[in-house]
Design a protein around this motif. Sequence first.
Motif, PDB file in Angstrom:
ATOM      1  N   GLN A   1       0.834  -1.202   0.000  1.00  0.00           N
ATOM      2  CA  GLN A   1       0.000   0.000   0.000  1.00  0.00           C
ATOM      3  C   GLN A   1       0.865   1.247   0.000  1.00  0.00           C
ATOM      4  OE1 GLN A   1      -3.125  -0.020   2.855  1.00  0.00           O
ATOM      5  NE2 GLN A   1      -3.681   2.122   2.536  1.00  0.00           N
ATOM      6  N   THR A   2       1.943   1.226   0.801  1.00  0.00           N
ATOM      7  CA  THR A   2       2.840   2.394   0.847  1.00  0.00           C
ATOM      8  C   THR A   2       3.468   2.642  -0.512  1.00  0.00           C
ATOM      9  OG1 THR A   2       3.318   1.962   3.185  1.00  0.00           O
ATOM     10  CG2 THR A   2       4.872   3.349   1.976  1.00  0.00           C
TER      11      THR A   2
ATOM     12  N   MET B   1       0.793   3.992  -3.051  1.00  0.00           N
ATOM     13  CA  MET B   1       0.435   5.384  -2.773  1.00  0.00           C
ATOM     14  C   MET B   1       1.541   6.331  -3.214  1.00  0.00           C
ATOM     15  SD  MET B   1      -2.598   5.476  -1.771  1.00  0.00           S
ATOM     16  CE  MET B   1      -3.887   4.442  -1.054  1.00  0.00           C
TER      17      MET B   1
ATOM     18  N   VAL C   1      -2.663  -5.824  -6.718  1.00  0.00           N
ATOM     19  CA  VAL C   1      -3.869  -5.889  -5.890  1.00  0.00           C
ATOM     20  C   VAL C   1      -4.806  -6.979  -6.406  1.00  0.00           C
ATOM     21  CG1 VAL C   1      -5.891  -4.618  -5.070  1.00  0.00           C
ATOM     22  CG2 VAL C   1      -3.669  -3.462  -5.250  1.00  0.00           C
TER      23      VAL C   1
ATOM     24  N   LEU D   1      -7.381  -2.315   0.877  1.00  0.00           N
ATOM     25  CA  LEU D   1      -6.298  -1.866   0.000  1.00  0.00           C
ATOM     26  C   LEU D   1      -6.832  -1.469  -1.371  1.00  0.00           C
ATOM     27  CD1 LEU D   1      -3.296  -1.552  -0.782  1.00  0.00           C
ATOM     28  CD2 LEU D   1      -3.288  -4.011  -1.304  1.00  0.00           C
ATOM     29  N   ARG D   2      -7.716  -2.309  -1.916  1.00  0.00           N
ATOM     30  CA  ARG D   2      -8.273  -2.009  -3.239  1.00  0.00           C
ATOM     31  C   ARG D   2      -9.046  -0.687  -3.230  1.00  0.00           C
ATOM     32  NH1 ARG D   2     -12.924  -5.854  -5.446  1.00  0.00           N
ATOM     33  NH2 ARG D   2     -13.866  -4.920  -3.585  1.00  0.00           N
TER      34      ARG D   2
ATOM     35  N   SER E   1      -8.747   1.884  -1.142  1.00  0.00           N
ATOM     36  CA  SER E   1      -7.872   3.052  -0.927  1.00  0.00           C
ATOM     37  C   SER E   1      -7.082   3.386  -2.185  1.00  0.00           C
ATOM     38  CB  SER E   1      -6.931   2.797   0.247  1.00  0.00           C
ATOM     39  OG  SER E   1      -6.081   1.683  -0.021  1.00  0.00           O
ATOM     40  N   VAL E   2      -6.626   2.338  -2.914  1.00  0.00           N
ATOM     41  CA  VAL E   2      -5.888   2.585  -4.157  1.00  0.00           C
ATOM     42  C   VAL E   2      -6.820   3.191  -5.206  1.00  0.00           C
ATOM     43  CG1 VAL E   2      -4.715   1.460  -6.100  1.00  0.00           C
ATOM     44  CG2 VAL E   2      -4.157   0.809  -3.754  1.00  0.00           C
TER      45      VAL E   2
END
Length: 360
Positions: free
Chosen positions: A8-9, A12, A38, A63-64, A66-67
């Motif tokens: 995730q980091t 982003m 992902v 995660l999905r 937020s991306v």
Amino acid sequence: MIDIATLQTELMAAIKSADTLDALEAVRISALGKQGSVSALLKTMGGMSPEERQTQGPIINGLRESVTSALAAKKTDLETAELNRRLATERVDMTLPAPETPRGTIHPVSQVMDELAEIFADMGFAVAEGPEIEDDWHNFTALNIPETHPARAMHDTFYFPDDMARDGQKMVLRTHTSPVQVRTMTSQEPPIRIIAPGRVYRSDSDATHTPMFHQIEGLVIDKGIHLGHLKWTLETFLKAYFEREDVVLRLRPSYFPFTEPSVEIDVGYSVVNGKRVIGGSEGWMEVLGSGMVHRKVIEACGLDPDVWQGFAFGTGVDRLAMLKYGMDDLRAFFDGDNRWLQHYGFNALDVPTLSGGVGA
């Protein structure tokens, strides 16, 4: 097992560093495409136990989401930045002509009708109108056309059924606009100076004839009128319409039941590049019928022919349009072919002027 927090980091950071829409699209594909990181995590959920899915599922779906949200926000920022850049650097040249937009055209018959009305208005003529469904008296009898005259034959005239007769008169589709002359003479006092344009009907059809066509007729009733007035009127009219000063007329004796004497009007033409052009006198072409109004017509309209005299003339509007603007088949006037209309039609701003056509 992939470290979801680390992934995730990284994603982003990649989204944040993307400085073009193409670069951002590449990040989206690497994360959410069929082979994206992902997407790969989402596929692993099918092999998990119920306990693992209960714990890992919310993390992977988070995660999905937020991306996806970060990609959408970044795309909006990049599009706004691109728009601001274009607004700051691009200029609109207001001196350039506006782009062409689809528009209709004025039919040549309508254009020529307007031209003729303007020309005759300059000579003091008013426009008169009448019904297209006429009775026998106005269309024939008052014009010195007896029942035995060939013009009344069925092959020339469209008759309505006998049960549609009005006041004992058979009804017809008018074969000329001459009934308008009769109606004018019976409804107003002389002097009279009118033109009568409009649709007329005869049972005929070929390259130069159609069952419905357009005529314009003229009438002058006054004291002391003679053939010289007729010749001057027609000569002035034809010079203005064809926009040439070298128009030459030839008057030939003829016969019409409603005029006496009657004359056919020929106009001179020249041959230019293999085509006939009005003007000069290399050859002659018939364009008008005319003559002095017959005594019987004047009497039928309630006027004294020993006091009032006059002349009348008539021609086909469609034929005049063909001669001036180069059409060679009358039937095309009524086909409704948009290609023909775009070629021969007129711009709405091509307004005829007094004593001339669009070129005056």
